[in-house]
Design a protein around this motif. Structure first.
Motif, PDB file in Angstrom:
ATOM      1  N   GLN A 155      -4.460   0.611  -8.106  1.00  0.00           N
ATOM      2  CA  GLN A 155      -5.533   0.548  -7.117  1.00  0.00           C
ATOM      3  C   GLN A 155      -5.911  -0.880  -6.743  1.00  0.00           C
ATOM      4  O   GLN A 155      -6.326  -1.135  -5.619  1.00  0.00           O
ATOM      5  CB  GLN A 155      -6.774   1.308  -7.621  1.00  0.00           C
ATOM      6  N   LYS A 156      -5.759  -1.823  -7.660  1.00  0.00           N
ATOM      7  CA  LYS A 156      -6.068  -3.218  -7.331  1.00  0.00           C
ATOM      8  C   LYS A 156      -5.125  -3.736  -6.258  1.00  0.00           C
ATOM      9  O   LYS A 156      -5.551  -4.403  -5.314  1.00  0.00           O
ATOM     10  CB  LYS A 156      -5.995  -4.102  -8.571  1.00  0.00           C
ATOM     11  N   VAL A 157      -3.845  -3.422  -6.385  1.00  0.00           N
ATOM     12  CA  VAL A 157      -2.870  -3.827  -5.369  1.00  0.00           C
ATOM     13  C   VAL A 157      -3.227  -3.184  -4.028  1.00  0.00           C
ATOM     14  O   VAL A 157      -3.199  -3.840  -2.982  1.00  0.00           O
ATOM     15  CB  VAL A 157      -1.433  -3.466  -5.800  1.00  0.00           C
ATOM     16  N   VAL A 158      -3.577  -1.908  -4.060  1.00  0.00           N
ATOM     17  CA  VAL A 158      -3.953  -1.202  -2.828  1.00  0.00           C
ATOM     18  C   VAL A 158      -5.176  -1.861  -2.199  1.00  0.00           C
ATOM     19  O   VAL A 158      -5.169  -2.188  -1.006  1.00  0.00           O
ATOM     20  CB  VAL A 158      -4.209   0.299  -3.105  1.00  0.00           C
ATOM     21  N   LEU A 201       8.117   8.014  -8.315  1.00  0.00           N
ATOM     22  CA  LEU A 201       8.960   7.522  -9.402  1.00  0.00           C
ATOM     23  C   LEU A 201       8.318   7.755 -10.767  1.00  0.00           C
ATOM     24  O   LEU A 201       8.836   7.305 -11.784  1.00  0.00           O
ATOM     25  CB  LEU A 201       9.253   6.029  -9.205  1.00  0.00           C
ATOM     26  N   GLY A 202       7.174   8.433 -10.778  1.00  0.00           N
ATOM     27  CA  GLY A 202       6.506   8.756 -12.032  1.00  0.00           C
ATOM     28  C   GLY A 202       5.458   7.752 -12.467  1.00  0.00           C
ATOM     29  O   GLY A 202       4.876   7.892 -13.539  1.00  0.00           O
ATOM     30  N   GLY A 203       5.200   6.747 -11.658  1.00  0.00           N
ATOM     31  CA  GLY A 203       4.215   5.731 -11.998  1.00  0.00           C
ATOM     32  C   GLY A 203       2.846   6.060 -11.435  1.00  0.00           C
ATOM     33  O   GLY A 203       2.693   6.967 -10.614  1.00  0.00           O
ATOM     34  N   ALA A 204       1.880   5.313 -11.869  1.00  0.00           N
ATOM     35  CA  ALA A 204       0.512   5.468 -11.377  1.00  0.00           C
ATOM     36  C   ALA A 204       0.256   4.436 -10.275  1.00  0.00           C
ATOM     37  O   ALA A 204       0.782   3.321 -10.327  1.00  0.00           O
ATOM     38  CB  ALA A 204      -0.484   5.274 -12.510  1.00  0.00           C
ATOM     39  N   ILE A 250       0.848  -1.194   0.000  1.00  0.00           N
ATOM     40  CA  ILE A 250       0.000   0.000   0.000  1.00  0.00           C
ATOM     41  C   ILE A 250       0.885   1.247   0.000  1.00  0.00           C
ATOM     42  O   ILE A 250       0.658   2.185  -0.775  1.00  0.00           O
ATOM     43  CB  ILE A 250      -0.948   0.008   1.221  1.00  0.00           C
ATOM     44  N   LEU A 251       1.893   1.245   0.853  1.00  0.00           N
ATOM     45  CA  LEU A 251       2.809   2.383   0.924  1.00  0.00           C
ATOM     46  C   LEU A 251       3.550   2.568  -0.397  1.00  0.00           C
ATOM     47  O   LEU A 251       3.702   3.692  -0.875  1.00  0.00           O
ATOM     48  CB  LEU A 251       3.799   2.212   2.074  1.00  0.00           C
ATOM     49  N   PHE A 252       3.988   1.462  -0.983  1.00  0.00           N
ATOM     50  CA  PHE A 252       4.692   1.560  -2.257  1.00  0.00           C
ATOM     51  C   PHE A 252       3.782   2.162  -3.323  1.00  0.00           C
ATOM     52  O   PHE A 252       4.183   3.083  -4.043  1.00  0.00           O
ATOM     53  CB  PHE A 252       5.218   0.195  -2.719  1.00  0.00           C
ATOM     54  N   GLU A 253       2.577   1.646  -3.427  1.00  0.00           N
ATOM     55  CA  GLU A 253       1.663   2.106  -4.479  1.00  0.00           C
ATOM     56  C   GLU A 253       1.180   3.543  -4.258  1.00  0.00           C
ATOM     57  O   GLU A 253       0.983   4.281  -5.222  1.00  0.00           O
ATOM     58  CB  GLU A 253       0.463   1.172  -4.604  1.00  0.00           C
ATOM     59  N   CYS A 254       0.985   3.934  -3.012  1.00  0.00           N
ATOM     60  CA  CYS A 254       0.455   5.273  -2.731  1.00  0.00           C
ATOM     61  C   CYS A 254       1.534   6.342  -2.612  1.00  0.00           C
ATOM     62  O   CYS A 254       1.261   7.517  -2.881  1.00  0.00           O
ATOM     63  CB  CYS A 254      -0.364   5.245  -1.439  1.00  0.00           C
TER      64      CYS A 254
END
Length: 108
Positions: free
Chosen positions: A25-28, A19-22, A9-13
């Motif tokens: 939300q599925k992982v989150v 790093l410029g990525g989106a 969650i921390l990585f994705e949010c």
């Protein structure tokens, strides 16, 4: 289980967008389900004890500080609101001078 669910969650949010990525939300969402399962266990435990390992502060509690501080910088910062005993535990931890020092170091 807590860190294993929270880290993606921390990585994705936080990290992926830096790093410029989106944000994926599925992982989150998948990991929020896992994290909520862990928080249900914590909630039950914290109805009986002040801290995770009993009525004394231990590494079991302090181990949560850095990642949980990061959770506060995500859109899911209010997650603990649904778990009153977990929220009280976290509020108590945040009041500790050592945790306040760590929190101050983590502010941008």
């Amino acid at each position: 289980q807590y860190t294993a669910a929270l880290s993606p969650i921390l990585f994705e949010c936080l990290i992926h967008p830096m790093l410029g990525g989106a944000t994926n939300q599925k992982v989150v969402e998948d990991n929020l389900v896992k994290l909520k399962n862990v928080l249900n266990v914590y909630e039950a435990r914290l109805t009986k004890f002040k801290y995770l390992a009993g009525d004394y502060l231990s590494l079991a509690d302090l181990n949560h500080v850095s990642t949980t501080l990061c959770l506060g910088a995500t859109p899911h910062a209010s997650l603990f609101d649904a778990y009153p005993h977990v929220k009280a535990w976290w509020t108590d931890l945040l009041a500790k001078p050592s945790v306040q020092k760590v929190a101050a170091l983590m502010k941008p």
